[in-house]
Design a protein around this motif. Structure first.
Motif, PDB file in Angstrom:
ATOM      1  N   PHE A  21       1.256  15.371 -73.677  1.00  0.00           N
ATOM      2  CA  PHE A  21       0.715  15.378 -72.325  1.00  0.00           C
ATOM      3  C   PHE A  21       0.343  16.794 -71.932  1.00  0.00           C
ATOM      4  O   PHE A  21       0.851  17.768 -72.476  1.00  0.00           O
ATOM      5  CB  PHE A  21       1.738  14.827 -71.328  1.00  0.00           C
ATOM      6  N   GLY A  22      -0.545  16.888 -70.968  1.00  0.00           N
ATOM      7  CA  GLY A  22      -0.953  18.181 -70.465  1.00  0.00           C
ATOM      8  C   GLY A  22      -1.340  18.082 -69.004  1.00  0.00           C
ATOM      9  O   GLY A  22      -1.341  17.008 -68.410  1.00  0.00           O
ATOM     10  N   SER A  48       8.027  15.574 -72.264  1.00  0.00           N
ATOM     11  CA  SER A  48       7.809  16.186 -70.954  1.00  0.00           C
ATOM     12  C   SER A  48       7.776  17.704 -71.074  1.00  0.00           C
ATOM     13  O   SER A  48       8.212  18.272 -72.068  1.00  0.00           O
ATOM     14  CB  SER A  48       8.915  15.766 -69.983  1.00  0.00           C
ATOM     15  N   SER A  49       7.256  18.341 -70.029  1.00  0.00           N
ATOM     16  CA  SER A  49       7.187  19.786 -70.007  1.00  0.00           C
ATOM     17  C   SER A  49       7.034  20.244 -68.562  1.00  0.00           C
ATOM     18  O   SER A  49       6.953  19.433 -67.640  1.00  0.00           O
ATOM     19  CB  SER A  49       6.029  20.297 -70.859  1.00  0.00           C
ATOM     20  N   TYR A  50       6.945  21.540 -68.388  1.00  0.00           N
ATOM     21  CA  TYR A  50       6.806  22.110 -67.051  1.00  0.00           C
ATOM     22  C   TYR A  50       5.977  23.380 -67.117  1.00  0.00           C
ATOM     23  O   TYR A  50       5.752  23.944 -68.184  1.00  0.00           O
ATOM     24  CB  TYR A  50       8.184  22.427 -66.455  1.00  0.00           C
ATOM     25  N   TYR A  64       5.775  17.443 -65.759  1.00  0.00           N
ATOM     26  CA  TYR A  64       4.945  16.324 -66.191  1.00  0.00           C
ATOM     27  C   TYR A  64       5.477  15.746 -67.489  1.00  0.00           C
ATOM     28  O   TYR A  64       6.155  16.424 -68.253  1.00  0.00           O
ATOM     29  CB  TYR A  64       3.481  16.757 -66.353  1.00  0.00           C
ATOM     30  N   GLY A  65       5.176  14.472 -67.715  1.00  0.00           N
ATOM     31  CA  GLY A  65       5.604  13.831 -68.952  1.00  0.00           C
ATOM     32  C   GLY A  65       5.700  12.334 -68.833  1.00  0.00           C
ATOM     33  O   GLY A  65       5.024  11.710 -68.021  1.00  0.00           O
ATOM     34  N   ARG A  95       5.071   7.511 -66.299  1.00  0.00           N
ATOM     35  CA  ARG A  95       4.398   8.793 -66.535  1.00  0.00           C
ATOM     36  C   ARG A  95       4.441   9.531 -65.206  1.00  0.00           C
ATOM     37  O   ARG A  95       4.189   8.951 -64.162  1.00  0.00           O
ATOM     38  CB  ARG A  95       2.966   8.585 -67.000  1.00  0.00           C
ATOM     39  N   PHE A  96       4.767  10.800 -65.270  1.00  0.00           N
ATOM     40  CA  PHE A  96       4.963  11.515 -64.013  1.00  0.00           C
ATOM     41  C   PHE A  96       4.289  12.878 -64.010  1.00  0.00           C
ATOM     42  O   PHE A  96       4.135  13.526 -65.036  1.00  0.00           O
ATOM     43  CB  PHE A  96       6.460  11.674 -63.695  1.00  0.00           C
ATOM     44  N   LEU A  97       3.862  13.245 -62.834  1.00  0.00           N
ATOM     45  CA  LEU A  97       3.318  14.562 -62.530  1.00  0.00           C
ATOM     46  C   LEU A  97       3.834  14.892 -61.141  1.00  0.00           C
ATOM     47  O   LEU A  97       3.445  14.258 -60.164  1.00  0.00           O
ATOM     48  CB  LEU A  97       1.791  14.557 -62.542  1.00  0.00           C
TER      49      LEU A  97
END
Length: 125
Positions: A21-22, A48-50, A64-65, A95-97
């Motif tokens: 994801f990006g 996920s990442s930040y 996000y992830g 899926r989240f942002l």
């Protein structure tokens, strides 16, 4: 795409062909059209990442992830500097942002440690 609260920044969330994801930060120009100002991708635990981004209203933490099977209830983001922590509720998002404002008195907003918890507040590893 969503606007970061009370800022001129908009964030989009995307998935690459390899499954990572990006996100990209978009700024609206005087002509009303958006342009990409910054983008990033990559994922860690649970895909996920930040990222910490600068906006016209200060720094924001973007998380996000993906949350497969909704196993994660919330994520605790703790600055390694010890200056702040932020909890993100992702219990309803496959899926989240999400974004949260970082306190203005923080000197080192990046990096953070992400800790994932289930509905019973149990650590997910």
């Amino acid at each position: 795409m969503k606007q970061i609260a009370d800022t001129t920044s908009h964030i989009i969330f995307f998935q690459l062909d390899d499954g990572d994801f990006g996100y990209a930060r978009l700024l609206k120009g005087l002509n009303g059209k958006f342009k990409i100002d910054h983008a990033g991708y990559g994922s860690g635990f649970l895909n996920s990442s930040y990222q910490v981004i600068e906006t016209n209203k200060g720094e924001y933490l973007i998380l996000y992830g993906e949350n497969p099977d909704l196993t994660v209830d919330h994520v605790l983001a703790t600055a390694l500097s010890g200056e702040y922590d932020i909890t993100f509720d992702i219990s309803d998002d496959q899926r989240f942002l999400q974004s949260a404002k970082i306190p203005s008195d923080v000197e080192r907003a990046f990096p953070v440690d992400l800790t994932f918890y289930d509905e019973g507040d149990n650590l997910i590893e």
